[in-house]
Motif scaffolding. Structure first.
Motif, PDB file in Angstrom:
ATOM      1  N   LYS A 144     -78.231   3.276  78.359  1.00  0.00           N
ATOM      2  CA  LYS A 144     -77.612   3.111  77.038  1.00  0.00           C
ATOM      3  C   LYS A 144     -76.751   4.316  76.660  1.00  0.00           C
ATOM      4  CE  LYS A 144     -81.065  -0.038  75.083  1.00  0.00           C
ATOM      5  NZ  LYS A 144     -82.153  -0.195  74.075  1.00  0.00           N
ATOM      6  N   LEU A 145     -77.129   5.491  77.144  1.00  0.00           N
ATOM      7  CA  LEU A 145     -76.307   6.678  76.915  1.00  0.00           C
ATOM      8  C   LEU A 145     -74.958   6.545  77.611  1.00  0.00           C
ATOM      9  CD1 LEU A 145     -78.971   9.515  77.397  1.00  0.00           C
ATOM     10  CD2 LEU A 145     -77.756   9.009  75.271  1.00  0.00           C
ATOM     11  N   CYS A 146     -74.938   5.803  78.734  1.00  0.00           N
ATOM     12  CA  CYS A 146     -73.733   5.726  79.560  1.00  0.00           C
ATOM     13  C   CYS A 146     -72.589   4.968  78.909  1.00  0.00           C
ATOM     14  CB  CYS A 146     -74.053   5.076  80.905  1.00  0.00           C
ATOM     15  SG  CYS A 146     -75.023   6.108  82.034  1.00  0.00           S
ATOM     16  N   ASN A 147     -72.882   4.072  77.967  1.00  0.00           N
ATOM     17  CA  ASN A 147     -71.768   3.391  77.302  1.00  0.00           C
ATOM     18  C   ASN A 147     -71.828   3.497  75.784  1.00  0.00           C
ATOM     19  OD1 ASN A 147     -73.712   1.487  76.612  1.00  0.00           O
ATOM     20  ND2 ASN A 147     -72.381  -0.266  77.046  1.00  0.00           N
ATOM     21  N   GLU A 200     -62.346   5.412  72.016  1.00  0.00           N
ATOM     22  CA  GLU A 200     -62.731   4.479  70.962  1.00  0.00           C
ATOM     23  C   GLU A 200     -63.895   3.632  71.479  1.00  0.00           C
ATOM     24  OE1 GLU A 200     -61.648   3.954  67.874  1.00  0.00           O
ATOM     25  OE2 GLU A 200     -60.221   5.622  67.956  1.00  0.00           O
ATOM     26  N   PRO A 201     -64.865   3.293  70.612  1.00  0.00           N
ATOM     27  CA  PRO A 201     -66.029   2.527  71.086  1.00  0.00           C
ATOM     28  C   PRO A 201     -65.670   1.242  71.823  1.00  0.00           C
ATOM     29  CG  PRO A 201     -66.440   3.369  68.883  1.00  0.00           C
ATOM     30  CD  PRO A 201     -65.019   3.697  69.202  1.00  0.00           C
ATOM     31  N   THR A 202     -64.669   0.501  71.322  1.00  0.00           N
ATOM     32  CA  THR A 202     -64.301  -0.755  71.989  1.00  0.00           C
ATOM     33  C   THR A 202     -63.706  -0.487  73.370  1.00  0.00           C
ATOM     34  OG1 THR A 202     -62.193  -0.705  70.788  1.00  0.00           O
ATOM     35  CG2 THR A 202     -63.953  -2.084  69.881  1.00  0.00           C
ATOM     36  N   THR A 203     -62.931   0.588  73.486  1.00  0.00           N
ATOM     37  CA  THR A 203     -62.356   0.961  74.784  1.00  0.00           C
ATOM     38  C   THR A 203     -63.455   1.372  75.753  1.00  0.00           C
ATOM     39  OG1 THR A 203     -60.319   1.719  73.720  1.00  0.00           O
ATOM     40  CG2 THR A 203     -60.737   2.508  75.956  1.00  0.00           C
ATOM     41  N   LEU A 204     -64.404   2.160  75.251  1.00  0.00           N
ATOM     42  CA  LEU A 204     -65.509   2.614  76.078  1.00  0.00           C
ATOM     43  C   LEU A 204     -66.307   1.438  76.618  1.00  0.00           C
ATOM     44  CD1 LEU A 204     -67.300   4.928  77.157  1.00  0.00           C
ATOM     45  CD2 LEU A 204     -68.561   4.822  74.992  1.00  0.00           C
ATOM     46  N   ARG A 205     -66.575   0.443  75.783  1.00  0.00           N
ATOM     47  CA  ARG A 205     -67.384  -0.710  76.209  1.00  0.00           C
ATOM     48  C   ARG A 205     -66.635  -1.580  77.208  1.00  0.00           C
ATOM     49  NH1 ARG A 205     -70.448  -0.480  71.384  1.00  0.00           N
ATOM     50  NH2 ARG A 205     -71.338   1.611  71.563  1.00  0.00           N
ATOM     51  N   ARG A 206     -65.296  -1.525  77.166  1.00  0.00           N
ATOM     52  CA  ARG A 206     -64.526  -2.259  78.174  1.00  0.00           C
ATOM     53  C   ARG A 206     -64.593  -1.538  79.516  1.00  0.00           C
ATOM     54  NH1 ARG A 206     -60.640  -3.101  74.022  1.00  0.00           N
ATOM     55  NH2 ARG A 206     -59.260  -1.488  74.879  1.00  0.00           N
ATOM     56  N   ILE A 207     -64.552  -0.214  79.477  1.00  0.00           N
ATOM     57  CA  ILE A 207     -64.594   0.576  80.715  1.00  0.00           C
ATOM     58  C   ILE A 207     -65.978   0.527  81.347  1.00  0.00           C
ATOM     59  CG2 ILE A 207     -64.394   2.926  81.673  1.00  0.00           C
ATOM     60  CD1 ILE A 207     -62.298   3.461  79.488  1.00  0.00           C
ATOM     61  N   VAL A 208     -67.002   0.620  80.489  1.00  0.00           N
ATOM     62  CA  VAL A 208     -68.391   0.664  80.956  1.00  0.00           C
ATOM     63  C   VAL A 208     -69.109  -0.586  80.447  1.00  0.00           C
ATOM     64  CG1 VAL A 208     -70.492   2.041  81.102  1.00  0.00           C
ATOM     65  CG2 VAL A 208     -68.290   3.189  80.735  1.00  0.00           C
ATOM     66  N   GLY A 209     -69.196  -1.604  81.311  1.00  0.00           N
ATOM     67  CA  GLY A 209     -69.862  -2.846  80.943  1.00  0.00           C
ATOM     68  C   GLY A 209     -71.352  -2.779  81.212  1.00  0.00           C
ATOM     69  N   ARG A 246     -69.071 -12.645  82.373  1.00  0.00           N
ATOM     70  CA  ARG A 246     -68.592 -12.262  81.026  1.00  0.00           C
ATOM     71  C   ARG A 246     -68.292 -10.767  80.973  1.00  0.00           C
ATOM     72  NH1 ARG A 246     -72.456 -14.148  76.341  1.00  0.00           N
ATOM     73  NH2 ARG A 246     -73.766 -12.542  77.284  1.00  0.00           N
ATOM     74  N   THR A 247     -69.105  -9.983  81.658  1.00  0.00           N
ATOM     75  CA  THR A 247     -68.844  -8.543  81.726  1.00  0.00           C
ATOM     76  C   THR A 247     -67.546  -8.263  82.485  1.00  0.00           C
ATOM     77  OG1 THR A 247     -71.227  -8.101  81.705  1.00  0.00           O
ATOM     78  CG2 THR A 247     -69.815  -6.321  82.447  1.00  0.00           C
ATOM     79  N   LEU A 248     -67.278  -9.079  83.515  1.00  0.00           N
ATOM     80  CA  LEU A 248     -66.074  -8.885  84.329  1.00  0.00           C
ATOM     81  C   LEU A 248     -64.793  -9.165  83.545  1.00  0.00           C
ATOM     82  CD1 LEU A 248     -67.093 -10.496  87.732  1.00  0.00           C
ATOM     83  CD2 LEU A 248     -67.139  -8.090  87.092  1.00  0.00           C
ATOM     84  N   VAL A 249     -64.887  -9.982  82.496  1.00  0.00           N
ATOM     85  CA  VAL A 249     -63.704 -10.311  81.699  1.00  0.00           C
ATOM     86  C   VAL A 249     -63.049  -9.035  81.159  1.00  0.00           C
ATOM     87  CG1 VAL A 249     -62.903 -11.460  79.577  1.00  0.00           C
ATOM     88  CG2 VAL A 249     -64.495 -12.633  81.119  1.00  0.00           C
ATOM     89  N   ASN A 250     -63.859  -8.030  80.882  1.00  0.00           N
ATOM     90  CA  ASN A 250     -63.331  -6.753  80.396  1.00  0.00           C
ATOM     91  C   ASN A 250     -62.750  -5.894  81.511  1.00  0.00           C
ATOM     92  OD1 ASN A 250     -63.735  -6.925  77.606  1.00  0.00           O
ATOM     93  ND2 ASN A 250     -65.893  -6.335  77.786  1.00  0.00           N
ATOM     94  N   LYS A 251     -62.879  -6.372  82.765  1.00  0.00           N
ATOM     95  CA  LYS A 251     -62.400  -5.603  83.921  1.00  0.00           C
ATOM     96  C   LYS A 251     -62.971  -4.179  83.908  1.00  0.00           C
ATOM     97  CE  LYS A 251     -58.104  -8.084  84.826  1.00  0.00           C
ATOM     98  NZ  LYS A 251     -58.011  -9.124  83.850  1.00  0.00           N
ATOM     99  N   SER A 252     -64.270  -4.087  83.718  1.00  0.00           N
ATOM    100  CA  SER A 252     -64.939  -2.789  83.616  1.00  0.00           C
ATOM    101  C   SER A 252     -64.851  -2.009  84.922  1.00  0.00           C
ATOM    102  CB  SER A 252     -66.419  -2.981  83.252  1.00  0.00           C
ATOM    103  OG  SER A 252     -66.548  -3.649  82.016  1.00  0.00           O
ATOM    104  N   ASP A 253     -64.576  -0.710  84.812  1.00  0.00           N
ATOM    105  CA  ASP A 253     -64.597   0.178  85.973  1.00  0.00           C
ATOM    106  C   ASP A 253     -66.025   0.439  86.434  1.00  0.00           C
ATOM    107  OD1 ASP A 253     -61.831   0.495  85.773  1.00  0.00           O
ATOM    108  OD2 ASP A 253     -62.019   2.264  84.515  1.00  0.00           O
ATOM    109  N   ILE A 254     -66.923   0.434  85.440  1.00  0.00           N
ATOM    110  CA  ILE A 254     -68.323   0.799  85.672  1.00  0.00           C
ATOM    111  C   ILE A 254     -69.196  -0.320  85.133  1.00  0.00           C
ATOM    112  CG2 ILE A 254     -70.137   2.502  85.164  1.00  0.00           C
ATOM    113  CD1 ILE A 254     -67.754   4.483  84.551  1.00  0.00           C
ATOM    114  N   LEU A 255     -70.185  -0.732  85.910  1.00  0.00           N
ATOM    115  CA  LEU A 255     -71.073  -1.821  85.500  1.00  0.00           C
ATOM    116  C   LEU A 255     -72.516  -1.336  85.520  1.00  0.00           C
ATOM    117  CD1 LEU A 255     -71.297  -4.784  84.700  1.00  0.00           C
ATOM    118  CD2 LEU A 255     -71.287  -5.389  87.128  1.00  0.00           C
ATOM    119  N   LEU A 256     -73.168  -1.430  84.360  1.00  0.00           N
ATOM    120  CA  LEU A 256     -74.558  -1.019  84.202  1.00  0.00           C
ATOM    121  C   LEU A 256     -75.442  -2.257  84.276  1.00  0.00           C
ATOM    122  CD1 LEU A 256     -74.013   1.244  81.033  1.00  0.00           C
ATOM    123  CD2 LEU A 256     -73.800   1.925  83.440  1.00  0.00           C
ATOM    124  N   LEU A 257     -76.448  -2.230  85.118  1.00  0.00           N
ATOM    125  CA  LEU A 257     -77.332  -3.376  85.329  1.00  0.00           C
ATOM    126  C   LEU A 257     -78.771  -2.967  85.051  1.00  0.00           C
ATOM    127  CD1 LEU A 257     -75.856  -4.579  88.767  1.00  0.00           C
ATOM    128  CD2 LEU A 257     -75.140  -5.280  86.475  1.00  0.00           C
TER     129      LEU A 257
END
Length: 241
Positions: free
Chosen positions: A49-52, A73-82, A148-159
Motif C-alpha cells: 500500500k505504501l508503493c502506490n 498527482e495521486p491519479t497519475t501515481l495510481r495509473r503508473i502503479v496498479g 482492468r488494471t492493465l487499462v491504465n497501462k501501469s508500469d508497475i503492478l502490485l499483486l
C-alpha cells in the motif's frame, strides 16, 4: 545496472507509535518479478500500500521511477502503479463496464475494440465482454481484475495474494498470465504470496519480511540458498515462523 522501479530510502510506517514497517532501504527493480513472502502480520500488505500511496510513510522517502512519490498527482501515481487484490471489488454490471471503469474515472471512454484486446491479454475471449461480471468464476474474476488494471497501462503492478483462493488450474493460468505480462510488456511485478514454491518458481527477486523488518532481499536463486538463519528457519517451517 538494473534501473530501480521503486526505491525505499529509510522508509518506515507506524500506527499509534507501533512500528508496522521498520526503517528499510532497498529497491524493486524495473522489468523484474519480485515475490514478497513472510508470516501473517509481517507487514507485506502495508508495504504494498505504501508503493502506490494508499497509505503514506511515517518517515523516509519512496521514489517511483527515480522521482519522489509526492511529486506525482495521486491519479497519475495510481495509473503508473496498479494494484490487484485477492478479493478484487467487482461492479454489479457487465465485464465491459468493469473494464471501462478506470477510463470513466478519467472522464474518457474505452472502446469495444480496446476492451477485446485487454480481455485477450488475460486469456478471456470476446464472448465475455457483455457477461455479468458477478457470474464469472473466481479465476475469471481475477483475470478481469488484472485486465482492468492493465487499462491504465501501469508500469508497475502490485499483486496481493491474487491466487490464494483459486483452484489449481486457475492458479496456473494466473501465474502464466503474469509471467507473460512481464515478458511481453516489461511490467514490473511485486507479488505477495504465501506459496513458497510459487515465489521460488516465479520470482527474479525475493524479499522476506518478518515483524515489519526486511530480513533478506536478494535474487531468488540466492535467497533459497541463503545462509541467513531466519531465512533457513522460514523455508523449513513456512509461514508459521
Amino acid at each position: 545496472m538494473i534501473e530501480q522501479a521503486i526505491h525505499f530510502n529509510n522508509v518506515a510506517f507506524e500506527v499509534n507509535q507501533s512500528k508496522i514497517i521498520h526503517p528499510l532501504t532497498s529497491s524493486f527493480f524495473k522489468g523484474k518479478i519480485t515475490t514478497l513472502i513472510g508470516p501473517s502480520g509481517a507487514g507485506k500488505t502495508t508495504l504494498l500500500k505504501l508503493c502506490n500511496g494508499l497509505i503514506s510513510a511515517t518517515s523516509g522517502t519512496i521514489f517511483i521511477n527515480g522521482q519522489p512519490m509526492q511529486s506525482y498527482e495521486p491519479t497519475t501515481l495510481r495509473r503508473i502503479v496498479g494494484i490487484a487484490l485477492q478479493s478484487a471489488p467487482i461492479l454489479k454490471s457487465t465485464v465491459y463496464e468493469n473494464l471501462a471503469l478506470p477510463r470513466k474515472l478519467q472522464h474518457q471512454e474505452l472502446s469495444k475494440e480496446e476492451a477485446f484486446q485487454y480481455l485477450n491479454d488475460v486469456g478471456l475471449n470476446e464472448d465475455f465482454l457483455m457477461r455479468e461480471a458477478n457470474d464469472l468464476s473466481g479465476g475469471q474474476k481475477q483475470k478481469l481484475s488484472i485486465a482492468r488494471t492493465l487499462v491504465n497501462k501501469s508500469d508497475i503492478l502490485l499483486l496481493d495474494e491474487i491466487t490464494s483462493a483459486l483452484d489449481p488450474k486457475s492458479v496456473r493460468e494466473i501465474e502464466q498470465l503474469i509471467v507473460e505480462l512481464n515478458r511481453r510488456f516489461g511490467t514490473t511485478i511485486i507479488w505477495i504470496t504465501h506459496n513458497i514454491e510459487q515465489a521460488k518458481k516465479l520470482g527474479h527477486y525475493t524479499w522476506l519480511l518478518k515483524n515489519g523488518e526486511l530480513i533478506e532481499a536478494s535474487e531468488t536463486e540466492k535467497f533459497f540458498t541463503s545462509a541467513n538463519p531466519i531465512v533457513q528457519q522460514f523455508l523449513a517451517r513456512g509461514n508459521d515462523v
